[in-house]
Scaffold this motif. Structure first.
Motif, mmCIF file in Angstrom:
data_model
loop_
_atom_site.group_PDB
_atom_site.id
_atom_site.type_symbol
_atom_site.label_atom_id
_atom_site.label_comp_id
_atom_site.label_asym_id
_atom_site.label_seq_id
_atom_site.Cartn_x
_atom_site.Cartn_y
_atom_site.Cartn_z
ATOM 1 N N VAL A 1 0.843 -1.199 0.000
ATOM 2 C CA VAL A 1 0.000 0.000 0.000
ATOM 3 C C VAL A 1 0.885 1.259 0.000
ATOM 4 C CG1 VAL A 1 -1.952 -1.083 1.187
ATOM 5 C CG2 VAL A 1 -0.122 -0.040 2.530
ATOM 6 N N PRO A 2 0.337 2.399 -0.448
ATOM 7 C CA PRO A 2 1.139 3.624 -0.405
ATOM 8 C C PRO A 2 1.647 3.864 1.019
ATOM 9 C CG PRO A 2 -0.917 3.998 -1.608
ATOM 10 C CD PRO A 2 -0.997 2.612 -1.027
ATOM 11 N N GLY A 3 2.910 4.173 1.117
ATOM 12 C CA GLY A 3 3.489 4.409 2.441
ATOM 13 C C GLY A 3 4.126 3.163 3.044
ATOM 14 N N ALA A 4 3.951 2.025 2.397
ATOM 15 C CA ALA A 4 4.541 0.786 2.921
ATOM 16 C C ALA A 4 6.055 0.811 2.795
ATOM 17 C CB ALA A 4 3.976 -0.421 2.181
ATOM 18 N N GLY A 5 6.542 1.664 1.913
ATOM 19 C CA GLY A 5 7.992 1.799 1.753
ATOM 20 C C GLY A 5 8.502 1.172 0.474
ATOM 21 N N LYS A 6 7.670 1.146 -0.545
ATOM 22 C CA LYS A 6 8.106 0.530 -1.811
ATOM 23 C C LYS A 6 9.299 1.255 -2.412
ATOM 24 C CE LYS A 6 4.045 0.862 -3.654
ATOM 25 N NZ LYS A 6 3.424 1.363 -2.410
ATOM 26 N N SER A 7 9.217 2.567 -2.494
ATOM 27 C CA SER A 7 10.313 3.303 -3.143
ATOM 28 C C SER A 7 11.601 3.158 -2.367
ATOM 29 C CB SER A 7 10.010 4.792 -3.251
ATOM 30 O OG SER A 7 8.670 5.034 -3.115
ATOM 31 N N THR A 8 11.488 3.364 -1.054
ATOM 32 C CA THR A 8 12.678 3.240 -0.207
ATOM 33 C C THR A 8 13.278 1.847 -0.374
ATOM 34 O OG1 THR A 8 11.405 4.554 1.363
ATOM 35 C CG2 THR A 8 13.488 3.655 2.135
ATOM 36 N N ARG B 1 11.953 9.286 -6.511
ATOM 37 C CA ARG B 1 11.700 8.515 -5.302
ATOM 38 C C ARG B 1 12.806 7.484 -5.039
ATOM 39 N NH1 ARG B 1 7.057 5.380 -5.106
ATOM 40 N NH2 ARG B 1 7.699 4.731 -7.158
ATOM 41 N N ASN C 1 8.117 -4.428 6.485
ATOM 42 C CA ASN C 1 9.069 -3.312 6.463
ATOM 43 C C ASN C 1 8.984 -2.493 7.755
ATOM 44 O OD1 ASN C 1 10.942 -1.476 5.516
ATOM 45 N ND2 ASN C 1 9.489 -0.352 4.253
ATOM 46 N N LYS C 2 9.951 -1.630 7.907
ATOM 47 C CA LYS C 2 10.041 -0.711 9.043
ATOM 48 C C LYS C 2 10.210 -1.465 10.357
ATOM 49 C CE LYS C 2 7.318 2.620 6.479
ATOM 50 N NZ LYS C 2 6.468 3.786 6.460
ATOM 51 N N ASP D 1 12.254 -1.560 12.575
ATOM 52 C CA ASP D 1 13.393 -0.866 13.194
ATOM 53 C C ASP D 1 12.861 -0.067 14.370
ATOM 54 O OD1 ASP D 1 12.318 1.616 11.963
ATOM 55 O OD2 ASP D 1 13.128 0.779 10.118
ATOM 56 N N SER E 1 14.209 -3.644 7.311
ATOM 57 C CA SER E 1 14.027 -2.204 7.320
ATOM 58 C C SER E 1 14.663 -1.634 6.057
ATOM 59 C CB SER E 1 14.694 -1.598 8.558
ATOM 60 O OG SER E 1 14.797 -0.200 8.382
ATOM 61 N N GLY E 2 13.830 -1.119 5.198
ATOM 62 C CA GLY E 2 14.329 -0.542 3.952
ATOM 63 C C GLY E 2 15.186 0.673 4.254
ATOM 64 N N PHE E 3 14.713 1.438 5.209
ATOM 65 C CA PHE E 3 15.350 2.705 5.538
ATOM 66 C C PHE E 3 16.746 2.504 6.113
ATOM 67 C CE2 PHE E 3 15.819 6.688 7.904
ATOM 68 C CZ PHE E 3 15.446 7.578 6.909
HETATM 69 P P1 GDP Z 1 5.776 3.949 -0.896
HETATM 70 O O1 GDP Z 1 4.613 4.885 -0.931
HETATM 71 O O2 GDP Z 1 5.306 2.550 -0.657
HETATM 72 O O3 GDP Z 1 6.680 4.065 -2.070
HETATM 73 O O4 GDP Z 1 6.611 4.327 0.427
HETATM 74 P P2 GDP Z 1 7.949 5.181 0.620
HETATM 75 O O5 GDP Z 1 9.136 4.395 0.219
HETATM 76 O O6 GDP Z 1 7.760 6.517 -0.027
HETATM 77 O O7 GDP Z 1 8.008 5.302 2.193
HETATM 78 C C1 GDP Z 1 7.015 5.987 2.947
HETATM 79 C C2 GDP Z 1 7.625 6.551 4.222
HETATM 80 O O8 GDP Z 1 8.090 5.512 5.063
HETATM 81 C C3 GDP Z 1 8.813 7.440 3.951
HETATM 82 O O9 GDP Z 1 8.713 8.552 4.808
HETATM 83 C C4 GDP Z 1 10.005 6.598 4.325
HETATM 84 O O10 GDP Z 1 11.091 7.361 4.794
HETATM 85 C C5 GDP Z 1 9.449 5.709 5.420
HETATM 86 N N1 GDP Z 1 10.132 4.416 5.460
HETATM 87 C C6 GDP Z 1 10.389 3.603 4.409
HETATM 88 N N2 GDP Z 1 11.047 2.492 4.797
HETATM 89 C C7 GDP Z 1 11.213 2.601 6.147
HETATM 90 C C8 GDP Z 1 11.826 1.773 7.150
HETATM 91 O O11 GDP Z 1 12.370 0.708 6.888
HETATM 92 N N3 GDP Z 1 11.768 2.212 8.440
HETATM 93 C C9 GDP Z 1 11.178 3.375 8.779
HETATM 94 N N4 GDP Z 1 11.175 3.728 10.062
HETATM 95 N N5 GDP Z 1 10.616 4.197 7.870
HETATM 96 C C10 GDP Z 1 10.622 3.821 6.563
#
Ligand code: GDP
Length: 362
Positions: free
Chosen positions: A95-102, A140, A233-234, A236, A270-272
Motif C-alpha cells: 500500500v502507499p506508504g509501505a515503503g516501496k520506493s525506499t 523517489r 518493512n520498518k 526498526d 528495514s528498507g530505511f
Molecule cells: P511507498 O509509498 O510505498 O513508495 O513508500 P515510501 O518508500 O515513499 O516510504 C514511505 C515513508 O516511510 C517514507 O517517509 C520513508 O522514509 C518511510 N520508510 C520507508 N522504509 C522505512 C523503514 O524501513 N523504516 C522506517 N522507520 N521508515 C521507513
C-alpha cells in the motif's frame, strides 16, 4: 496624399514617412529538422546493443496510442522476443506508504552489487488521474536512479488496467533484449493491479508494515494468496514486531499450498536502515533455484504467455467493437433505453453485437 496631416492647413506639424520595417521572420533561425523515426531494424539493433536512448524511444512507441506507432512497436517487440526471457522478474507490491520506493532503492543497489542490469517498471492504472507520479518516479529512488546500470520507467498512463499492464509486459521484453537481467515491476497494493503484475513476474513480493496495529485486516486475502514472499518493512526502532511475524506465518498456513510447491516465507526488514535486505534476496534466489529445479519456473512463464495471448485478443476485440463508428453512434441510445427500462440489457447487447457483426461483413 500619404499623410493628410502634412497638408498646408496644419502648420508646424510634419509627419515623417517612416522607415521600412524589417521582416518579422528571423532569416538566421535554422529550423531544427524533425527527428526522423528510426526504422524497425535500427530500433532492434540499438536495443540489442543496450542503447538506453533507443530503448526509451521504443518504450515510448509501445506506450503510444497512435496506430502507426503501435505497428512499429509490435514489430520491434516481435524481433526482440528471441533475445528476451533471460531475467529474474520480481513483482513488488504494497500500500502507499509501505515503503516501496525506499525498499526498491536498497533492493536495487543490493542486486546490482553482484553485477548485471536492473529495470524498474510500474503498473499504476490510476496514474492518468494522478498525473502519473505515484509509481516509477525517478526522484523517489534517489540512489538507484543515478546508477549507470539501472533503467527506471514510470507507469504507462493511458488506458484501462489491461492496456497498461500489456504495455508493461511488452516493455519487459524490450528491457530483457537490452540486457536487463533483473526486472522489478512495482504496483500499489490496493486491488486488481496485483493480478496483472502477478501474471508477468516470477516472484511476487508483498510489502507489509510493522507496527500498524490493524494487523491483517487491511490485506485482501487474494493478494496474500498470490505472494511468494511477504516482507514486513520498518522493522526498526520500536517497530520490531515479533507477534506480527507469527500472525502472518499462521495466516499463510491457512491458505492452500501454492502450485509452485514453495512455502511462502515471511521476513522482517528495514528498507530505511538497510537491515535484513540480504535475507530477502537470498530467499528470492532460493525460490528461483527451487522452481527452476522442479519445472515450475518454465510452467509459470508458459501459463503467463497463454494468459497474455487471451488478454491481447480480448483487448483488441473490445477496442474494435467500441471504436466501430456504427456502434459508437448507437451506444448511448441503447444505454438510455436500458436505463429507462424500455429494453433489457440482454436484448440491447444482442442488438449491438448483431450490428457489429453485420458491419464486419460489409
Ligand atoms: P511507498 O509509498 O510505498 O513508495 O513508500 P515510501 O518508500 O515513499 O516510504 C514511505 C515513508 O516511510 C517514507 O517517509 C520513508 O522514509 C518511510 N520508510 C520507508 N522504509 C522505512 C523503514 O524501513 N523504516 C522506517 N522507520 N521508515 C521507513
Amino acid at each position: 496624399m500619404e499623410h493628410p496631416e502634412n497638408s498646408e492647413e496644419y502648420k508646424g506639424l510634419v509627419v515623417n514617412k517612416g522607415i521600412e520595417q524589417p521582416s518579422s521572420v528571423n532569416p538566421y533561425l535554422k529550423r531544427k529538422p524533425k527527428k526522423r523515426q528510426l526504422s524497425v531494424a535500427e530500433f532492434v539493433e540499438g536495443i540489442v546493443k543496450g542503447d538506453i536512448t533507443i530503448l526509451s524511444q521504443a518504450v515510448t512507441l509501445v506506450e503510444s496510442v497512435r496506430p502507426e506507432h503501435q505497428a512499429v512497436a509490435q514489430e520491434v517487440i516481435e524481433k526482440c522476443l528471441p533475445y528476451s526471457g533471460n531475467s529474474i522478474r520480481v513483482g513488488i507490491s504494497g500500500v502507499p506508504g509501505a515503503g516501496k520506493s525506499t525498499s526498491i532503492d536498497v533492493f536495487g543497489l543490493h542486486v546490482l552489487e553482484k553485477g548485471g542490469k536492473l529495470a524498474v517498471l510500474a503498473i499504476d492504472p490510476s496514474s492518468e488521474r494522478s498525473k502519473g507520479s505515484i509509481l516509477g518516479d525517478k526522484t523517489r529512488m534517489e540512489r538507484l536512479s543515478v546508477h549507470p546500470n539501472s533503467f527506471i520507467r514510470p507507469s504507462p498512463s493511458a488506458g484501462s488496467l489491461g492496456g497498461v499492464a500489456r504495455k508493461t509486459r511488452e516493455t519487459i521484453i524490450l528491457c530483457e533484449a537490452a540486457g536487463f537481467d533483473k526486472i522489478f515491476v512495482e504496483t500499489v497494493g490496493v486491488g486488481q493491479s496485483e493480478t496483472a503484475v502477478h501474471s508477468m513476474v516470477d516472484f511476487f513480493l508483498l510489502i507489509q508494515l510493522a507496527g500498524t496495529g490493524d494487523e491483517l485486516q487491511g490485506i485482501k486475502r487474494g493478494i496474500m494468496e498470490m505472494a511468494d514472499g511477504i516482507v514486513i518493512n520498518k522493522a526498526d526502532g520500536s517497530n520490531i514486531d515479533k507477534a506480527k511475524l507469527a500472525q502472518f506465518r499462521n495466516a499463510l498456513h491457512l491458505f492452500p499450498a501454492p502450485d509452485s510447491g514453495w512455502t511462502p516465507q515471511v521476513l522482517t526488514y528495514s528498507g530505511f536502515y538497510n537491515l535484513g535486505v540480504k535475507e530477502i534476496w537470498d530467499m528470492i534466489y532460493q525460490y528461483i533455484d527451487f522452481v527452476k529445479e522442479n519445472g515450475y519456473f518454465e510452467y509459470r512463464r508458459n501459463e503467463q504467455s497463454k494468459y497474455w495471448m487471451y488478454e491481447s485478443i480480448n483487448e483488441q476485440l473490445r477496442d474494435s467493437f467500441y471504436h466501430n463508428a456504427k456502434i459508437e453512434s448507437m451506444l448511448s441510445e441503447k444505454e438510455q433505453q436500458v436505463l429507462g427500462g424500455n429494453l433489457t440489457s440482454f436484448v440491447a447487447a444482442k442488438t449491438l453485437l448483431d450490428t457489429y457483426f453485420d458491419e464486419l461483413k460489409k
